[in-house]
Design an enzyme around this catalytic site. Structure first.
Site, short mmCIF file in Angstrom:
data_model
loop_
_atom_site.label_atom_id
_atom_site.label_comp_id
_atom_site.label_asym_id
_atom_site.label_seq_id
_atom_site.Cartn_x
_atom_site.Cartn_y
_atom_site.Cartn_z
N HIS A 236 0.88 -1.23 -0.17
CA HIS A 236 0.00 0.05 -0.02
C HIS A 236 0.78 1.26 -0.24
CE1 HIS A 236 -3.83 -2.33 0.38
NE2 HIS A 236 -3.46 -2.71 1.38
N GLU B 141 -6.01 -11.74 7.67
CA GLU B 141 -6.62 -10.36 7.51
C GLU B 141 -7.93 -10.74 6.68
OE1 GLU B 141 -4.29 -7.30 5.84
OE2 GLU B 141 -3.18 -8.55 4.31
N ARG C 86 7.08 -5.37 3.00
CA ARG C 86 5.92 -6.00 2.89
C ARG C 86 5.71 -6.29 1.45
NH1 ARG C 86 -0.10 -4.68 5.04
NH2 ARG C 86 0.09 -2.87 4.00
C1 3PY Z 1 -4.28 -4.30 7.59
O1 3PY Z 1 -4.81 -3.31 8.65
O2 3PY Z 1 -5.37 -4.90 6.88
C2 3PY Z 1 -3.16 -4.13 6.96
O3 3PY Z 1 -2.81 -4.82 6.23
C3 3PY Z 1 -2.19 -3.11 7.63
O4 3PY Z 1 -1.49 -2.26 6.85
MG MG Z 2 -4.49 -5.59 4.98
#
Ligand code: 3PY
Ligand code: MG
Length: 251
Positions: A44, A145, A69
């Site tokens: 990002h 995530e 990352r």
């Molecule tokens: C998230 O919070 O989804 C992340 O990947 C942090 O950058």
């Molecule tokens: Mg993320």
């Protein structure tokens, strides 16, 4: 030895910074501010493969462990970043045990993994012994995530060859039907985070999380995290700029 692994071996948490702005000067300056590691975000942030090598060099020169990352769990990118001198890799959106295995394989040379040999910068730090030092010189975190990642967590944790899990609270909030807010205290999200931390501990894996404020990072260390990121560069810059403008206007 990797500074973050040394902290873990001593039972201490690591504090890392997060770079979205690919400035060599800023990276070197931030690296001297006391972080254990500084991560260049290729998912990002604005850094590209083409400008990541000097950033990693500036971070190492400044005294923090250089981390990255990747934009996706792509072995070719992971191997290049390791060759450029990243000593920690965070891979986003790990959804299945197969994803975790792909990640682990990219981190280690055969027979343990599938990493191809060409460690241009690590050989400058470790010399001819790099092959023996390689696996220990790297820390590696797979991001949980997504809904799939949560559902497959047990199988993901059963994969060997990577250090642990890094929780992405914003994407995880979306996966749970909640809002992606910084330092989110939504009870459903916090319960999911606690559950991930507990399962990582039970599986003998390290666990960390993306935070913004030092207060949230403290809370997550108290909850069991052993690596936390704090206030990303762009947030620090804009917060400081807003304060400065407001203070000047206020006279
Ligand atoms: C998230 O919070 O989804 C992340 O990947 C942090 O950058
Ligand atoms: Mg993320």
């Amino acid at each position: 030895m990797n500074k973050i692994r040394a902290l873990w071996n001593a039972g201490k948490p690591a504090i890392i910074g997060w770079i979205n702005i690919p400035s060599i000067l800023a990276a070197e300056a931030l690296a001297g501010c006391g972080y254990d590691g500084l991560l260049v975000d290729l998912q990002h942030g604005a850094a590209e493969m083409a400008n990541v090598a000097p950033l990693l060099l500036a971070i190492e020169h400044g005294g923090a462990e250089p981390l990255a990352r990747v934009a996706a769990n792509n072995p070719a990118d992971i191997m290049r970043l390791l060759d450029f001198g990243a000593y920690g890799i965070i891979a986003p959106m790990i959804n299945t045990a197969a994803d975790a295995q792909t990640f682990a394989d990219a981190l280690h040379y055969p027979p343990r993994g599938l990493r191809s040999f060409g460690p241009r910068r690590p050989q400058m730090r470790f010399g001819p012994d790099y092959l023996a030092a390689a696996s220990d010189s790297i820390v590696s975190l797979a991001m949980i995530e997504t809904r799939d990642g949560l559902d497959n967590l047990e199988a993901i944790l059963a994969v060997q060859g990577y250090d642990g899990i890094f929780i992405g609270p914003s994407d995880l909030a979306l996966a749970l039907g909640r809002s992606p807010r910084p330092d989110n205290t939504d009870p459903i999200l916090l319960a999911a985070i606690d559950n991930i931390i507990a399962r990582c501990k039970a599986a003998g894996k390290h666990v960390g999380i993306y935070c913004s404020s030092p207060a949230y990072a403290h809370r997550m260390v108290a909850a069991g995290c052993d690596i936390v990121s704090i206030t990303p560069d762009l947030v620090m810059l804009t917060n400081a700029a807003r304060e400065s403008v407001a203070a000047t206007r206020a006279g």
